[in-house]
Scaffold this motif. Structure first.
Motif, mmCIF file in Angstrom:
data_model
loop_
_atom_site.group_PDB
_atom_site.id
_atom_site.type_symbol
_atom_site.label_atom_id
_atom_site.label_comp_id
_atom_site.label_asym_id
_atom_site.label_seq_id
_atom_site.Cartn_x
_atom_site.Cartn_y
_atom_site.Cartn_z
ATOM 1 N N GLU A 124 0.844 -1.297 0.007
ATOM 2 C CA GLU A 124 0.008 0.000 0.080
ATOM 3 C C GLU A 124 0.900 1.345 0.021
ATOM 4 N N HIS A 127 2.404 1.659 -3.464
ATOM 5 C CA HIS A 127 1.614 2.292 -4.407
ATOM 6 C C HIS A 127 1.331 3.645 -4.135
ATOM 7 N N TRP A 128 1.123 4.253 -3.124
ATOM 8 C CA TRP A 128 1.131 5.658 -2.771
ATOM 9 C C TRP A 128 2.204 6.375 -3.026
ATOM 10 N N LYS A 129 3.357 5.978 -2.763
ATOM 11 C CA LYS A 129 4.521 6.484 -3.048
ATOM 12 C C LYS A 129 4.716 6.794 -4.788
ATOM 13 N N ARG A 132 2.361 9.858 -5.687
ATOM 14 C CA ARG A 132 2.670 11.084 -4.857
ATOM 15 C C ARG A 132 3.008 12.099 -5.994
ATOM 16 N N PHE A 145 -4.338 14.207 -4.395
ATOM 17 C CA PHE A 145 -3.709 13.102 -4.096
ATOM 18 C C PHE A 145 -4.383 12.360 -2.639
ATOM 19 N N TYR A 146 -4.440 13.604 -1.675
ATOM 20 C CA TYR A 146 -4.985 13.152 -0.475
ATOM 21 C C TYR A 146 -6.285 12.781 -0.403
ATOM 22 N N LYS A 148 -7.771 10.989 -2.891
ATOM 23 C CA LYS A 148 -7.686 9.931 -3.447
ATOM 24 C C LYS A 148 -7.500 8.668 -2.185
ATOM 25 N N ARG A 149 -6.510 9.162 -1.485
ATOM 26 C CA ARG A 149 -6.044 8.386 -0.166
ATOM 27 C C ARG A 149 -7.291 8.346 0.804
ATOM 28 N N ARG A 152 -10.095 5.713 -0.192
ATOM 29 C CA ARG A 152 -9.642 3.973 0.352
ATOM 30 C C ARG A 152 -9.658 3.992 1.800
ATOM 31 N N GLU A 156 -7.793 7.892 7.476
ATOM 32 C CA GLU A 156 -6.059 7.914 7.345
ATOM 33 C C GLU A 156 -5.577 9.361 8.148
ATOM 34 N N ALA A 159 -3.228 11.522 5.764
ATOM 35 C CA ALA A 159 -4.028 12.087 4.619
ATOM 36 C C ALA A 159 -4.887 13.124 5.060
#
Length: 171
Positions: A124, A127-129, A132, A145-146, A148-149, A152, A156, A159
Motif C-alpha cells: 500500500e 502504491h501511494w509513493k 505522490r 492526492f490526499y 484519493k487516499r 480508500r 487515515e 491524509a
C-alpha cells in the motif's frame, strides 16, 4: 565446549543461544564454524541464514536458505527465513507466496499472518509513493492526492492532515 571442542551439536547450541540473545556477530562466527565443519547440517545453515538476514546480509542469507531447501524443500524454518529476506528485499510477491503456504501448513504460527499484514501495508505504501505528486506540485495536485487516499481510508490521519494543510494554502 572444553570437554568436546569440535562438537557440532554443542557449537550449534552456542550459535543458537547467541542468535537468540541478539549477539549476531558472535553467532555468525559460531554458525560459520559449524557449517564449515558440517555443510550438510541444515539447522546450522538456517541459523547462519537467520543471523545473516538480521544483519542485512540478505544475498548470503538467501544462499544458505536455498541450500537447505534444495535438499529439503519443505523445511519450515528455511522457508520462513527466505520469506522474510524476500520481504526485506521488497520482493513482496515472492514473500507473500511463501508466507501464505506456511500459514496454511501451520495456522497457529502468528508470525506468518503478521508478515502478510506487513506485506499488505508495504505494498500500500509503495502504491501511494508512486502516485505522490512532486514536492513542488501545486496545492491542488496534493489535495487530489490526499482525497484519493481518503477514498480508500476515510480515517487515515496522514491524509487528513495533508489535505487540511494543502487546503489552508489555497485559502
Amino acid at each position: 565446549l572444553q570437554s568436546q571442542p569440535g562438537s557440532e551439536s554443542i557449537l550449534y547450541e552456542l550459535g543458537d543461544t547467541l542468535r537468540r540473545a541478539r549477539r549476531f556477530p558472535e553467532s555468525l562466527r559460531v554458525f560459520r564454524q559449524v557449517v564449515q565443519s558440517g555443510p550438510s547440517n541444515a539447522e546450522a545453515q538456517v541459523g547462519l541464514g537467520q543471523s545473516l538476514a538480521v544483519t542485512g546480509q540478505y544475498d548470503e542469507a538467501l544462499t544458505h536458505f536455498n541450500q537447505v531447501l534444495e535438499k529439503n524443500p519443505g523445511y519450515y524454518d528455511a522457508l520462513q527465513g527466505k520469506a522474510y529476506v524476500l520481504f526485506w528485499k521488497n520482493d513482496y510477491h515472492g514473500a507473500q507466496a511463501i508466507f501464505e503456504a506456511l500459514k496454511k501448513e501451520n495456522p497457529g504460527d502468528t508470525q506468518n499472518s503478521e508478515a502478510l499484514n506487513d506485506i499488505a501495508r508495504a505494498e500500500e505504501a509503495a502504491h501511494w509513493k508512486t502516485l505522490r505528486p512532486a514536492a513542488d506540485a501545486s496545492p491542488q495536485s496534493w489535495i487530489d492526492f490526499y482525497r484519493k487516499r481518503l477514498e480508500r481510508d476515510p480515517k487515515e490521519i496522514e491524509a487528513l492532515k495533508g489535505l487540511a494543510y494543502q487546503e489552508s494554502k489555497l485559502n
